[in-house]
Design a protein around this motif. Structure first.
Motif, PDB file in Angstrom:
ATOM      1  N   THR A  96       0.842  -1.202   0.000  1.00 53.75           N
ATOM      2  CA  THR A  96       0.000   0.000   0.000  1.00 53.75           C
ATOM      3  C   THR A  96       0.868   1.240   0.000  1.00 53.75           C
ATOM      4  OG1 THR A  96      -0.107  -0.249   2.373  1.00 53.75           O
ATOM      5  CG2 THR A  96      -2.077  -0.816   1.149  1.00 53.75           C
ATOM      6  N   ASP A  97       0.239   2.315  -0.384  1.00 55.92           N
ATOM      7  CA  ASP A  97       0.903   3.603  -0.372  1.00 55.92           C
ATOM      8  C   ASP A  97       1.427   3.882   1.048  1.00 55.92           C
ATOM      9  OD1 ASP A  97       0.964   6.096  -2.261  1.00 55.92           O
ATOM     10  OD2 ASP A  97       0.612   6.819  -0.211  1.00 55.92           O
ATOM     11  N   ALA A  98       2.661   4.425   1.126  1.00 56.52           N
ATOM     12  CA  ALA A  98       3.283   4.638   2.435  1.00 56.52           C
ATOM     13  C   ALA A  98       2.457   5.578   3.321  1.00 56.52           C
ATOM     14  CB  ALA A  98       4.691   5.192   2.244  1.00 56.52           C
ATOM     15  N   ALA A 126      11.374   3.314  -9.293  1.00 50.49           N
ATOM     16  CA  ALA A 126      10.615   4.537  -8.992  1.00 50.49           C
ATOM     17  C   ALA A 126       9.124   4.350  -9.237  1.00 50.49           C
ATOM     18  CB  ALA A 126      11.155   5.693  -9.828  1.00 50.49           C
ATOM     19  N   GLY A 127       8.675   3.120  -9.497  1.00 53.54           N
ATOM     20  CA  GLY A 127       7.248   2.872  -9.711  1.00 53.54           C
ATOM     21  C   GLY A 127       6.783   3.388 -11.058  1.00 53.54           C
ATOM     22  N   TYR A 128       5.447   3.544 -11.200  1.00 46.95           N
ATOM     23  CA  TYR A 128       4.873   4.007 -12.471  1.00 46.95           C
ATOM     24  C   TYR A 128       4.081   5.291 -12.228  1.00 46.95           C
ATOM     25  CZ  TYR A 128       2.612   3.971 -16.989  1.00 46.95           C
ATOM     26  OH  TYR A 128       2.207   4.315 -18.236  1.00 46.95           O
ATOM     27  N   SER A 155       6.503  -2.063   2.482  1.00 53.05           N
ATOM     28  CA  SER A 155       6.543  -0.612   2.708  1.00 53.05           C
ATOM     29  C   SER A 155       7.585  -0.269   3.763  1.00 53.05           C
ATOM     30  CB  SER A 155       5.173  -0.121   3.176  1.00 53.05           C
ATOM     31  OG  SER A 155       4.216  -0.426   2.192  1.00 53.05           O
ATOM     32  N   ARG A 156       8.003   0.973   3.749  1.00 59.38           N
ATOM     33  CA  ARG A 156       9.080   1.375   4.649  1.00 59.38           C
ATOM     34  C   ARG A 156       8.598   1.626   6.075  1.00 59.38           C
ATOM     35  NH1 ARG A 156       8.147   6.052   1.516  1.00 59.38           N
ATOM     36  NH2 ARG A 156       7.276   7.783   2.733  1.00 59.38           N
ATOM     37  N   ASN A 157       7.261   1.753   6.265  1.00 55.91           N
ATOM     38  CA  ASN A 157       6.720   2.329   7.496  1.00 55.91           C
ATOM     39  C   ASN A 157       7.190   1.666   8.785  1.00 55.91           C
ATOM     40  OD1 ASN A 157       5.130   2.826   5.100  1.00 55.91           O
ATOM     41  ND2 ASN A 157       3.798   4.023   6.412  1.00 55.91           N
ATOM     42  N   GLU A 176      -1.327   2.542   9.411  1.00 51.07           N
ATOM     43  CA  GLU A 176      -2.615   2.191  10.028  1.00 51.07           C
ATOM     44  C   GLU A 176      -3.148   0.874   9.459  1.00 51.07           C
ATOM     45  OE1 GLU A 176      -2.008   5.225   8.666  1.00 51.07           O
ATOM     46  OE2 GLU A 176      -1.622   6.193  10.598  1.00 51.07           O
ATOM     47  N   ILE A 177      -3.057   0.716   8.143  1.00 51.74           N
ATOM     48  CA  ILE A 177      -3.626  -0.493   7.523  1.00 51.74           C
ATOM     49  C   ILE A 177      -2.884  -1.739   8.007  1.00 51.74           C
ATOM     50  CG2 ILE A 177      -3.873  -1.720   5.322  1.00 51.74           C
ATOM     51  CD1 ILE A 177      -4.514   0.985   4.016  1.00 51.74           C
ATOM     52  N   GLU A 178      -1.562  -1.699   7.994  1.00 56.80           N
ATOM     53  CA  GLU A 178      -0.794  -2.888   8.390  1.00 56.80           C
ATOM     54  C   GLU A 178      -1.055  -3.222   9.862  1.00 56.80           C
ATOM     55  OE1 GLU A 178       3.285  -2.186   7.255  1.00 56.80           O
ATOM     56  OE2 GLU A 178       2.805  -2.276   5.121  1.00 56.80           O
TER      57      GLU A 178
HETATM   58  P1  NAP Z   1       1.464   2.781  -6.299  1.00 57.92           P
HETATM   59  O1  NAP Z   1       1.641   2.236  -7.667  1.00 57.92           O
HETATM   60  O2  NAP Z   1       1.085   4.219  -6.157  1.00 57.92           O
HETATM   61  O3  NAP Z   1       0.336   1.880  -5.573  1.00 57.92           O
HETATM   62  C1  NAP Z   1      -0.195   2.236  -4.331  1.00 57.92           C
HETATM   63  C2  NAP Z   1      -1.236   1.211  -3.895  1.00 57.92           C
HETATM   64  O4  NAP Z   1      -1.770   1.649  -2.638  1.00 57.92           O
HETATM   65  C3  NAP Z   1      -2.426   1.085  -4.861  1.00 57.92           C
HETATM   66  O5  NAP Z   1      -2.883  -0.244  -4.850  1.00 57.92           O
HETATM   67  C4  NAP Z   1      -3.466   1.993  -4.224  1.00 57.92           C
HETATM   68  O6  NAP Z   1      -4.788   1.633  -4.543  1.00 57.92           O
HETATM   69  C5  NAP Z   1      -3.195   1.717  -2.761  1.00 57.92           C
HETATM   70  N1  NAP Z   1      -3.725   2.788  -1.924  1.00 57.92           N
HETATM   71  C6  NAP Z   1      -3.568   4.129  -2.069  1.00 57.92           C
HETATM   72  N2  NAP Z   1      -4.270   4.794  -1.131  1.00 57.92           N
HETATM   73  C7  NAP Z   1      -4.889   3.841  -0.382  1.00 57.92           C
HETATM   74  C8  NAP Z   1      -5.771   3.877   0.736  1.00 57.92           C
HETATM   75  N3  NAP Z   1      -6.169   5.040   1.286  1.00 57.92           N
HETATM   76  N4  NAP Z   1      -6.218   2.710   1.256  1.00 57.92           N
HETATM   77  C9  NAP Z   1      -5.830   1.541   0.723  1.00 57.92           C
HETATM   78  N5  NAP Z   1      -4.999   1.417  -0.341  1.00 57.92           N
HETATM   79  C10 NAP Z   1      -4.539   2.568  -0.880  1.00 57.92           C
HETATM   80  O7  NAP Z   1       2.756   2.574  -5.387  1.00 57.92           O
HETATM   81  P2  NAP Z   1       3.935   1.477  -5.556  1.00 57.92           P
HETATM   82  O8  NAP Z   1       5.017   2.063  -6.368  1.00 57.92           O
HETATM   83  O9  NAP Z   1       3.336   0.179  -5.945  1.00 57.92           O
HETATM   84  O10 NAP Z   1       4.478   1.389  -4.042  1.00 57.92           O
HETATM   85  C11 NAP Z   1       3.713   0.718  -3.041  1.00 57.92           C
HETATM   86  C12 NAP Z   1       4.468   0.643  -1.732  1.00 57.92           C
HETATM   87  O11 NAP Z   1       5.650  -0.129  -1.895  1.00 57.92           O
HETATM   88  C13 NAP Z   1       4.909   1.988  -1.160  1.00 57.92           C
HETATM   89  O12 NAP Z   1       4.773   1.949   0.243  1.00 57.92           O
HETATM   90  C14 NAP Z   1       6.350   2.083  -1.557  1.00 57.92           C
HETATM   91  O13 NAP Z   1       7.102   2.876  -0.664  1.00 57.92           O
HETATM   92  C15 NAP Z   1       6.778   0.634  -1.475  1.00 57.92           C
HETATM   93  N6  NAP Z   1       7.900   0.333  -2.375  1.00 57.92           N
HETATM   94  C16 NAP Z   1       8.889  -0.432  -1.924  1.00 57.92           C
HETATM   95  C17 NAP Z   1       9.941  -0.735  -2.755  1.00 57.92           C
HETATM   96  C18 NAP Z   1      11.059  -1.550  -2.219  1.00 57.92           C
HETATM   97  O14 NAP Z   1      12.156  -1.207  -2.421  1.00 57.92           O
HETATM   98  N7  NAP Z   1      10.858  -2.636  -1.555  1.00 57.92           N
HETATM   99  C19 NAP Z   1       9.986  -0.288  -4.074  1.00 57.92           C
HETATM  100  C20 NAP Z   1       8.963   0.480  -4.511  1.00 57.92           C
HETATM  101  C21 NAP Z   1       7.912   0.790  -3.647  1.00 57.92           C
HETATM  102  P3  NAP Z   1      -5.626   2.406  -5.703  1.00 57.92           P
HETATM  103  O15 NAP Z   1      -5.135   1.866  -7.022  1.00 57.92           O
HETATM  104  O16 NAP Z   1      -7.031   2.009  -5.416  1.00 57.92           O
HETATM  105  O17 NAP Z   1      -5.363   3.864  -5.542  1.00 57.92           O
END
Ligand code: NAP
Length: 348
Positions: A83-85, A180-182, A106-108, A90-92
């Motif tokens: 999930t978004d950081a 950096a994600g999308y 996530s980093r949290n 709270e969610i976890e």
């Molecule tokens: P992302 O593409 O923006 O995806 C975020 C996800 O969180 C989506 O499924 C989104 O759902 C959901 N979300 C957003 N707001 C929410 C809410 N209020 N309640 C529940 N779900 C919610 O981000 P990402 O690039 O995949 O990154 C996701 C996480 O992984 C982040 O915490 C990031 O820091 C971490 N991460 C870690 C690494 C690593 O090195 N291990 C690498 C990249 C990212 P919707 O589609 O419905 O908005």
């Protein structure tokens, strides 16, 4: 495993969530049956809620699953968190409180003193924090985390050398744009360019490395007593983070000792033959121009780290290079291996 364990994904529609979906396809222990995201996606079929960014079509096994809100209730016993950081804390915690094993990307919670920050080949014993976490927080479930994608590459590269007494480390990264994600970094910024800044990355690498390479003693993790300095750079590579690493040791090992340490390194996932464990976790390459992301990153399903170019360093003792798949071993694959470790420990 006689019956597969049902698993779910928090943040399944995002970039990391999609990597989880892909990595979990045909998993021998886990059956992906539940997908959670924000209320913007909840109620939609996964194929409509998630714009699929990886190769091919949305996998058929999940395309028609209806996305749910990230609330515990009918979620399965293991949930992977992507999930978004801004909402992950709270969610976890809500899922852990309700009895789920939260395997987070996530980093949290990574630096919480009672939360294991796991690289299973390196610090599987840090799982001994789990009962302390449950007792202290009154949770029926638990949270475990995997490191930042560049930290996985660094710690897997350093772990075989830990017995020689790591004192100081300087690491320079060349990090892929998929980290950096999308949509990530704008193409006009990254094509034929290098960006010498990734927000928060250097601090994460420095702190997480000390925790991961620390020892579990007297009910807590004692950080590695070494100084770590990171320079993090974004480069025009699609997948695969490279790290060039200089190390000073408290003992003065011979180069042959270090090479032998790389070659003989293995951990709990290899001993237990966990399904996502690479048979050889750190593959030392002898060719002078390897490892390279384009040639090596997809090998071993992206789960191994590749090392090479070990040589004397005129400033520290030795220097070498390490490279690993940032979205697999640095994200989804790392978390799935963590979940396998939890199951093999009887913690799920
Ligand atoms: P992302 O593409 O923006 O995806 C975020 C996800 O969180 C989506 O499924 C989104 O759902 C959901 N979300 C957003 N707001 C929410 C809410 N209020 N309640 C529940 N779900 C919610 O981000 P990402 O690039 O995949 O990154 C996701 C996480 O992984 C982040 O915490 C990031 O820091 C971490 N991460 C870690 C690494 C690593 O090195 N291990 C690498 C990249 C990212 P919707 O589609 O419905 O908005």
């Amino acid at each position: 495993m006689q019956r597969k364990i049902q698993v779910g994904i928090l943040g399944a529609t995002g970039m990391v969530g999609q990597h989880f979906v892909r990595f979990l396809q045909n998993h021998p222990w886990f059956d992906l049956t539940w997908l959670g995201a924000s209320d913007r996606s909840a109620g939609k079929k996964y194929r409509d809620a998630a714009q699929w960014h990886l190769g091919g079509e949305t996998p058929a096994s999940v395309a028609d699953l209806v996305v749910e809100e990230c609330k515990p209730g009918n979620a399965p016993p293991i949930v992977f968190s992507a999930t978004d950081a801004s909402v992950a804390t709270e969610i976890e915690q809500a899922f852990a409180k309700a009895g789920h094993a939260v395997v987070s990307n996530s980093r949290n919670h990574r630096m919480d003193v009672d939360v294991p920050l796991l690289v299973p080949e390196v610090n599987a014993d840090h799982l001994r924090l789990a009962p302390i976490q449950r007792g202290g927080r009154g949770w029926k479930g638990l949270i475990v985390t995997n490191p930042n994608c560049s930290t996985v590459v660094l710690t897997m590269g350093l772990a075989p050398l830990k017995p020689f007494g790591i004192r100081r480390v300087v690491v320079t990264t060349l990090q892929a744009i998929s980290g950096a994600g999308y949509p990530g970094v704008a193409s006009m910024d990254i094509v034929a360019n290098v960006i010498p800044y990734i927000g928060g990355e250097e601090e994460k690498m420095q702190q997480e490395t000390q925790k991961i390479l620390g020892d579990f003693e007297d009910g807590r993790v004692r950080n590695l007593d070494a100084r770590v300095s990171a320079h993090c750079n974004r480069v025009p590579v699609v997948d695969g983070h490279t790290a060039t690493i200089s190390v000073e040791f408290s003992s003065k090992p011979a180069e042959s000792d270090l090479l032998e340490a790389f070659r003989s390194f293995a951990g709990v996932p290899q001993q237990r033959k966990l399904p996502s464990a690479p048979p050889v976790p750190v593959i030392y390459m002898t060719q002078p121009n390897r490892p390279q992301p384009r040639k090596d990153v997809e090998r071993e399903r992206g789960q191994a780290v590749f090392a090479g170019r070990l040589r004397a360093c005129p400033v520290f003792d030795y220097k070498f290079v390490a490279m690993g798949h940032n979205t697999v071993r640095g994200a989804a694959g790392a978390a799935v291996l963590n979940a396998e470790l939890l199951v093999s420990e009887g913690l799920v």
